[in-house]
Design a protein around this motif. Structure first.
Motif, PDB file in Angstrom:
ATOM      1  N   PRO A 337       0.814  -1.222   0.000  1.00  0.00           N
ATOM      2  CA  PRO A 337       0.000   0.000   0.000  1.00  0.00           C
ATOM      3  C   PRO A 337       0.844   1.268   0.000  1.00  0.00           C
ATOM      4  N   GLN A 338       1.986   1.219   0.655  1.00  0.00           N
ATOM      5  CA  GLN A 338       2.770   2.441   0.767  1.00  0.00           C
ATOM      6  C   GLN A 338       3.829   2.566  -0.327  1.00  0.00           C
ATOM      7  N   ALA A 339       3.860   1.606  -1.260  1.00  0.00           N
ATOM      8  CA  ALA A 339       4.865   1.665  -2.327  1.00  0.00           C
ATOM      9  C   ALA A 339       4.524   2.772  -3.316  1.00  0.00           C
ATOM     10  N   GLY A 340       5.521   3.136  -4.137  1.00  0.00           N
ATOM     11  CA  GLY A 340       5.293   4.181  -5.134  1.00  0.00           C
ATOM     12  C   GLY A 340       4.251   3.787  -6.157  1.00  0.00           C
ATOM     13  N   ARG A 341       4.246   2.533  -6.572  1.00  0.00           N
ATOM     14  CA  ARG A 341       3.224   1.899  -7.399  1.00  0.00           C
ATOM     15  C   ARG A 341       3.188   2.345  -8.856  1.00  0.00           C
ATOM     16  N   SER A 342       4.053   3.288  -9.258  1.00  0.00           N
ATOM     17  CA  SER A 342       4.008   3.648 -10.676  1.00  0.00           C
ATOM     18  C   SER A 342       4.497   2.486 -11.531  1.00  0.00           C
ATOM     19  N   ALA A 343       5.277   1.597 -10.943  1.00  0.00           N
ATOM     20  CA  ALA A 343       5.809   0.480 -11.719  1.00  0.00           C
ATOM     21  C   ALA A 343       4.886  -0.735 -11.713  1.00  0.00           C
ATOM     22  N   VAL A 344       3.708  -0.604 -11.113  1.00  0.00           N
ATOM     23  CA  VAL A 344       2.802  -1.763 -11.091  1.00  0.00           C
ATOM     24  C   VAL A 344       1.469  -1.491 -11.791  1.00  0.00           C
ATOM     25  N   ALA A 345       1.228  -0.240 -12.193  1.00  0.00           N
ATOM     26  CA  ALA A 345      -0.087   0.114 -12.747  1.00  0.00           C
ATOM     27  C   ALA A 345      -0.436  -0.771 -13.940  1.00  0.00           C
ATOM     28  N   GLU A 346      -1.687  -1.194 -13.990  1.00  0.00           N
ATOM     29  CA  GLU A 346      -2.189  -1.991 -15.109  1.00  0.00           C
ATOM     30  C   GLU A 346      -3.251  -1.176 -15.846  1.00  0.00           C
ATOM     31  N   PHE A 347      -3.729  -1.730 -16.942  1.00  0.00           N
ATOM     32  CA  PHE A 347      -4.778  -1.033 -17.704  1.00  0.00           C
ATOM     33  C   PHE A 347      -6.054  -0.939 -16.870  1.00  0.00           C
TER      34      PHE A 347
ATOM     35  N   ASN B 568     -21.128  -1.388 -32.523  1.00  0.00           N
ATOM     36  CA  ASN B 568     -19.975  -0.696 -33.072  1.00  0.00           C
ATOM     37  C   ASN B 568     -18.892  -0.548 -32.030  1.00  0.00           C
ATOM     38  N   ARG B 569     -17.702  -0.481 -32.513  1.00  0.00           N
ATOM     39  CA  ARG B 569     -16.558  -0.286 -31.628  1.00  0.00           C
ATOM     40  C   ARG B 569     -16.716   1.029 -30.883  1.00  0.00           C
ATOM     41  N   LEU B 570     -16.326   1.048 -29.633  1.00  0.00           N
ATOM     42  CA  LEU B 570     -16.369   2.294 -28.873  1.00  0.00           C
ATOM     43  C   LEU B 570     -15.474   3.313 -29.555  1.00  0.00           C
ATOM     44  N   SER B 571     -15.937   4.530 -29.631  1.00  0.00           N
ATOM     45  CA  SER B 571     -15.156   5.543 -30.340  1.00  0.00           C
ATOM     46  C   SER B 571     -14.525   6.527 -29.370  1.00  0.00           C
ATOM     47  N   THR B 572     -14.059   6.014 -28.257  1.00  0.00           N
ATOM     48  CA  THR B 572     -13.408   6.904 -27.297  1.00  0.00           C
ATOM     49  C   THR B 572     -12.070   7.360 -27.853  1.00  0.00           C
ATOM     50  N   PRO B 573     -11.714   8.574 -27.595  1.00  0.00           N
ATOM     51  CA  PRO B 573     -10.436   9.054 -28.136  1.00  0.00           C
ATOM     52  C   PRO B 573      -9.259   8.338 -27.472  1.00  0.00           C
ATOM     53  N   THR B 574      -8.235   8.136 -28.238  1.00  0.00           N
ATOM     54  CA  THR B 574      -7.035   7.523 -27.673  1.00  0.00           C
ATOM     55  C   THR B 574      -6.320   8.561 -26.827  1.00  0.00           C
ATOM     56  N   SER B 575      -5.754   8.106 -25.731  1.00  0.00           N
ATOM     57  CA  SER B 575      -5.068   9.026 -24.839  1.00  0.00           C
ATOM     58  C   SER B 575      -3.871   9.658 -25.545  1.00  0.00           C
ATOM     59  N   ALA B 576      -3.590  10.903 -25.176  1.00  0.00           N
ATOM     60  CA  ALA B 576      -2.447  11.597 -25.743  1.00  0.00           C
ATOM     61  C   ALA B 576      -1.154  11.213 -25.029  1.00  0.00           C
ATOM     62  N   GLN B 577      -1.278  10.410 -23.988  1.00  0.00           N
ATOM     63  CA  GLN B 577      -0.088  10.047 -23.222  1.00  0.00           C
ATOM     64  C   GLN B 577       0.185   8.558 -23.347  1.00  0.00           C
ATOM     65  N   VAL B 578       1.419   8.217 -23.037  1.00  0.00           N
ATOM     66  CA  VAL B 578       1.744   6.796 -22.971  1.00  0.00           C
ATOM     67  C   VAL B 578       0.898   6.183 -21.856  1.00  0.00           C
ATOM     68  N   PRO B 579       0.261   5.038 -22.101  1.00  0.00           N
ATOM     69  CA  PRO B 579      -0.628   4.457 -21.083  1.00  0.00           C
ATOM     70  C   PRO B 579       0.094   4.186 -19.768  1.00  0.00           C
ATOM     71  N   SER B 580      -0.698   4.242 -18.692  1.00  0.00           N
ATOM     72  CA  SER B 580      -0.120   4.073 -17.351  1.00  0.00           C
ATOM     73  C   SER B 580       0.530   2.705 -17.191  1.00  0.00           C
ATOM     74  N   TYR B 581       0.011   1.705 -17.907  1.00  0.00           N
ATOM     75  CA  TYR B 581       0.577   0.369 -17.721  1.00  0.00           C
ATOM     76  C   TYR B 581       1.968   0.219 -18.345  1.00  0.00           C
ATOM     77  N   LEU B 582       2.427   1.259 -19.063  1.00  0.00           N
ATOM     78  CA  LEU B 582       3.791   1.214 -19.595  1.00  0.00           C
ATOM     79  C   LEU B 582       4.755   2.088 -18.798  1.00  0.00           C
ATOM     80  N   GLN B 583       4.212   2.771 -17.777  1.00  0.00           N
ATOM     81  CA  GLN B 583       5.082   3.617 -16.964  1.00  0.00           C
ATOM     82  C   GLN B 583       6.138   2.768 -16.255  1.00  0.00           C
ATOM     83  N   ASP B 584       7.354   3.259 -16.279  1.00  0.00           N
ATOM     84  CA  ASP B 584       8.474   2.598 -15.585  1.00  0.00           C
ATOM     85  C   ASP B 584       8.745   1.187 -16.093  1.00  0.00           C
ATOM     86  N   ARG B 585       8.233   0.857 -17.254  1.00  0.00           N
ATOM     87  CA  ARG B 585       8.523  -0.460 -17.803  1.00  0.00           C
ATOM     88  C   ARG B 585       9.922  -0.497 -18.415  1.00  0.00           C
TER      89      ARG B 585
END
Lengths: 356, 668
Positions: A337-347, B568-585
């Motif tokens: 819970p207290q981790a930074g968590r930016s490295a675990v975010a999922e869709f 029909n496919r959802l027509s939501t706009p694509t985010s202008a940012q890299v998705p959160s699930y790729l952060q720090d990858r």
């Protein structure tokens, strides 16, 4: 230790909570009690337990790879009754969701999973995704059916949350009721009710939120040729039974759930409602599990684990028992819970502002 | 028309809504059925000896007002509408109907059948394959301007409420599912010191006719209630064409005078053709003069069984026996029945019903009863008709839909209304009142509350037990008997499992859940009667009742197929940012790079990028594909590797492909 003392009091009525208790008691020799309400007769499902999710990050697939087979071992003689092999379809219909599933599919393939692209209602090119072969599903009904005797056999007492008062004290977590006074070294909160009851919103609001959910059961009909479908846009889990019954747990109220089924099911489905239930669930803000101790308190959480909660129970039990491998320890450190968590975010669908 | 009572055979059962001077025939599945003006398809079919709706689980299933096949009108009568409910469909000469799900025989087969003298006794629908859901849509059309008050139920309480509201100047709609007003009051007879039911009905009916601001809808079912909205179902006939009509009425206040229905005792064969509930049989005879069969056994645990025996005897029907589950019942009607010379047995309970191969239709096995269904001994009674009275179940479906509380009263083993929702009033027998006066007053009091008028509370003293015994407690279930199913309700298709689980073994967690889900109605929506029966027979704990009422007692609406637009496919706009699930990858500040594939083509999003072609360990990936088309491919690559012209390897599902970085300052 007095007989009324426990190492852990586990709060939650899901199969995950029970399996966590069983793993701690059997594999790690901890003394545990369960604070759980028995599911009401004919109650609709609140969750689905399968062995895969739409993970985009390697550490989740790696953990599941390390944990593979552990649930089956834990279930022992019951495994053949409650575990079933299944194909899981991970689907989306938004560009962002389809993109995320692309990442998840390639990660699954990198970890040796057999996957195949699929399109539902291809004439409209509306729902895309991929399927994972050889996944496992925990069957809830037979699991609950054998649970009473199993818990008794393991001397794991079950206390009703409706008849038990819980207080967090300096010397432990105290459960009291008429003719009952037990103390546990720590509490593990696995459900919305206990997390909401024991934790301050200021502690939790950046970690998770309660969201409305609807569970729908249909009468037998002509369903999709899928066993399990997990929709990352709708945040929905759908189980198709061989007789055509459908159980679907959808994020949102009943109108949203109805709209979801309308577009998910084929035109010839001929399905009718057999039950509808609205409830709330905790979801992590970043779409990743939250596992670990809250500060330095006696409270621990294991939340936002769906749809793989039951299959992670052995690994999470290792963590709470302090018997993790270095790789596991790194995983749980990142998901604390207290981790930074930016490295675990999922869709998460909400991170893109998508709503059905 | 041998199943019709004689016109002058006692005022109560002479057929008050039919005109015997206008007889004709109509066609049901190609077979001629005689009828009178005023009949419904259901009443005419029952009077013609069609006692079965079809078959289910290998047994014939009774046709009755709670459960009948749906119809479609054929030929010139077909207005192309949705299914018609038999009980709400009036008939006229030469109309043609087909039962949905019934086998359609050829004209030759029907002619042969007629020549051979074969008698049609069932509508023949296979309920294993015929879906029977609600007739109305889940998405009603918008309602018109709201009326002041909708009263649902045209018994004495509903009529009294409507008259009082009409007199006070409110616009009122009164909805009654049967073809006449009055409810079941006449079945129970009059109490000393109370206004007479027939006189009340006549007086209230006259007043209703005189009130211009009151609209009475007969043969109209309130099928669903939502906050401020009542959905009704009726069958409209215009120019000999039938249309199923779902109407949406907006209302400021709802008064529910929905009454009580027959409770079904749970034993094997409880819905074989020829078995009918007491109130249903009374209504069929009272409104339509129909009483199929020659010999009737009346069984149950209420005083109304004796009154039914008397009025049926008055109408010329033979009552084989009146069997009372109570051991020492007291009732003036019992004394009268004795004086009629009717055969009466006490402490007797029906154990099971089977079809008889003899001249009578049914073989009813009875035994001594005490407490909850333990039995000793037993006799078999042959009869054509079994009229059952297991007490009364308040009709609370609409009440619950409007948000009213439903509770289980364990001491009486019944469901009852609890807390009321806003602007909703429960009156009459549904609210627990029994006598004419109390029903009358409860109706007036509801309107008084709406008009903020001070009204005295409704008081009703129970009749002294030494004169009129209370109804017997509902029996739990009788597990033994024939091969025929034991149904849980008159209207649903849920049955008791053949082997009941041992309830003593149920403890924490859900053995009962498993048992129920596997054998009873786990995959169906439940009606109130079925839910009540599950509690009564011990398959559902009282603690679980609220949950089942909340989750499983829903209209089994079909899920409509999606329109192409919905798919029909959802027509939501694509985010202008890299998705959160790729952060720090791929490090803290990865770069957006354009790749050139060695063979230009579309590459899937998510493909991992390795430094070399032998890379396969995901943790060693240096980046991944974000999107691509035939001309360009966008990738996210760790800073240390993001250099122009650097060669990389893209891992696709079926193998690695070489590529190189063409630029390192691309935009997402």
């Amino acid at each position: 230790m007095p007989e009324s003392s426990f190492d852990f009091a586990i709060f939650g009525s899901s199969p995950f909570a029970a399996l966590l208790a069983i793993a701690l008691a059997t594999v790690h020799r901890r003394k545990v009690c369960l604070v759980a309400r028995q599911p009401a007769a004919l109650q609709l499902a609140r969750s689905l337990d399968v062995s895969v999710a739409a993970w985009t990050r390697p550490h989740n697939w790696a953990l599941m790879q390390r944990t593979r087979g552990e649930l089956e071992s834990l279930l022992g003689k019951h495994a053949s009754t409650v575990l079933t092999r299944t194909e899981v379809a991970l689907i989306a219909r938004s560009p962002s969701g389809v993109d995320a599933l692309g990442h998840a599919r390639h990660m699954a393939a990198a970890f040796g999973q057999l996957t195949a692209r699929l399109a539902i209602h291809p004439e409209q090119d509306a729902i895309e995704g991929f399927s994972v072969e050889g996944a496992m599903r925990l069957r809830h009904r037979p699991f609950y059916a054998l649970l009473t005797d199993w818990l008794e056999e393991l001397a794991i007492p079950v206390f009703s949350p409706d008849q038990t008062t819980t207080s967090i004290k300096r010397n432990g977590v105290v459960l009291s009721a008429e003719a009952l006074h037990v103390i546990a070294e720590a509490a593990i909160l696995t459900d919305a009710r206990s997390a909401t009851e024991f934790l301050l919103p200021s502690t939790t609001e950046k970690l998770w939120q309660a969201s409305p959910y609807t569970s729908v059961l249909t009468e037998p009909g002509n369903a999709l040729r899928l066993s399990v479908a997990i929709d990352v846009d709708a945040t929905a889990q759908t189980l198709m039974h061989p007789d055509g019954r459908i159980e679907s747990i959808v994020r949102g109220n009943r109108d949203i759930a109805a709209r979801y089924l309308t577009y998910l099911l084929p035109a010839h489905a001929n399905a009718r409602y057999a039950g509808i239930a609205e409830f709330s669930k905790l979801e992590s803000v970043d779409g990743a599990p939250v596992i670990g101790q809250i500060g330095s308190s006696r409270l621990h959480v294991a939340l936002a684990l769906e749809p793989v909660a039951a299959f992670l129970a052995p690994a999470i039990a290792r963590h709470f028992a302090g018997e993790c491998s270095p790789d596991d320890a790194a995983y749980f450190l990142a998901h604390a819970p207290q981790a930074g968590r930016s490295a675990v975010a999922e869709f998460t669908a909400n991170s893109f502002g998508q709503r059905q | 028309m041998s199943n019709r009572l004689a016109e002058n055979s006692g005022a109560l059962l002479s057929g008050s809504v039919i005109d015997r001077s206008k007889s004709f025939t109509f066609l049901l599945d190609g077979h001629e059925v005689p009828a009178f003006a005023g009949d419904t398809v259901l009443s005419a079919a029952l009077a013609a000896g069609i006692a079965g709706a079809g078959h289910h689980l290998g047994s014939p299933l009774a046709l009755n007002e709670q459960f009948s096949p749906y119809l479609i009108a054929k030929g010139p009568n077909d207005a192309g509408s949705a299914a018609l409910n038999m009980a709400y469909t009036p008939v006229f000469a030469n109309a043609k109907f087909e039962c949905i799900g019934a086998p359609q025989h050829s004209k030759l087969r029907r002619t042969l059948s007629t020549l051979l003298g074969e008698k049609r006794t069932s509508a023949g629908v296979d309920f294993a394959t015929t879906t029977r859901g609600p007739l109305h849509s889940a998405n009603p059309q918008s309602a018109s301007k709201p009326t002041d008050i909708v009263v649902i139920g045209g018994g004495i309480a509903g009529m009294a409420a409507t008259v009082k509201a009409g007199r006070a100047g409110y616009n009122v709609v009164l909805i009654e599912r049967r073809p006449q007003l009055g409810g079941d009051a006449l079945l129970f007879g009059d109490r000393d010191g109370e206004r007479r039911a027939q006189e009340s009905i006549d007086a209230l009916s006259q007043e209703l006719r005189d009130l211009d601001n009151v609209h009475v809808l007969l043969l109209c079912e309130a099928v669903e209630a939502r906050s401020g909205i009542i959905l009704t179902y009726s069958v409209r006939v215009e120019d000999d064409r039938y249309t199923a009509n779902t109407h949406c009425i907006a209302t400021k206040n709802t008064i529910l005078a929905t009454g009580c229905g027959d409770r079904l005792p749970v034993f094997k064969g409880n819905r074989l053709p020829g078995v009918i509930g007491l109130a249903s049989s009374f209504h069929l005879a009272h409104a339509f003069g129909a009483w199929p069969g020659d010999n009737t056994l009346i069984a149950g645990g209420s005083n109304a069984i004796y009154r039914m025996g008397m009025v049926a005897t008055d109408a010329g029907k033979k009552i084989t026996q009146i069997a009372d589950t109570r051991t020492e019942p007291h009732s003036r009607f019992r004394d009268f029945a004795k004086a009629y010379g009717l055969r009466i047995s006490s402490g007797t309970q029906v154990r099971s019903v089977d079809l008889s191969s003899e001249s009578a239709s049914l073989l009813v096995k009875t035994g001594l009863s005490w407490d909850d269904g333990a039995h000793a001994g037993g006799t078999e009674i042959a009869c054509d008709r079994l009229v059952l009275s297991e007490g009364w179940l308040p009709r609370l479906r609409l009440w619950k839909q409007l948000g009213g509380e439903v509770v289980w009263l364990d001491e009486r083993r019944v469901l009852a209304a609890g807390r009321a929702p806003a602007n909703t009033f429960l009156i009459g027998s549904a609210a627990g009142y029994a006598g004419t006066n109390a029903c009358f007053e409860s109706g007036e009091q509801a309107v008084g509350t709406i008009s903020r008028q001070e009204m005295p509370p409704v008081c009703e003293d129970p009749l002294p037990e030494m004169f009129e015994s209370s109804d017997a407690l509902p029996t739990r279930h009788v597990p033994e008997g024939t091969k025929h199913p034991a149904y849980l309700s008159w209207e649903g298709l849920s049955v008791l499992p053949d082997s009941m689980p041992d309830t003593n073994k149920w403890n924490a967690y859900t053995k009962p859940t498993l048992e129920i889900m596997q054998s009873v109605p786990g995959d169906k929506a439940l009606c109130l009667q079925e839910t009540e029966a599950l509690v009564r027979v011990g398959l559902l704990g009282q603690d679980d009742l609220g949950n089942v009422l909340s989750e499983r007692m829903i209209p089994p609406f079909p899920i409509p197929p999606a329109t192409p637009a919905q798919r029909n496919r959802l027509s939501t706009p694509t985010s202008a940012q890299v998705p959160s699930y790729l952060q720090d990858r791929f490090g803290a500040e990865p770069k957006l790079c354009m790749l050139v594939m060695s063979a230009p083509r579309h590459v899937e999003a998510g493909c991992l990028i390795y430094e070399t072609s032998d890379g396969s360990e995901p943790n060693s990936a240096i980046g991944c594909i974000l999107r691509s088309d035939h001309r360009c491919t966008l990738a996210l690559i760790a800073t240390d590797y993001a250099h122009e012209d650097t060669r990389v390897s893209v891992a696709e599902i079926h193998g690695n492909t070489a590529a190189w970085i063409s630029s390192t300052d691309a935009e997402y």
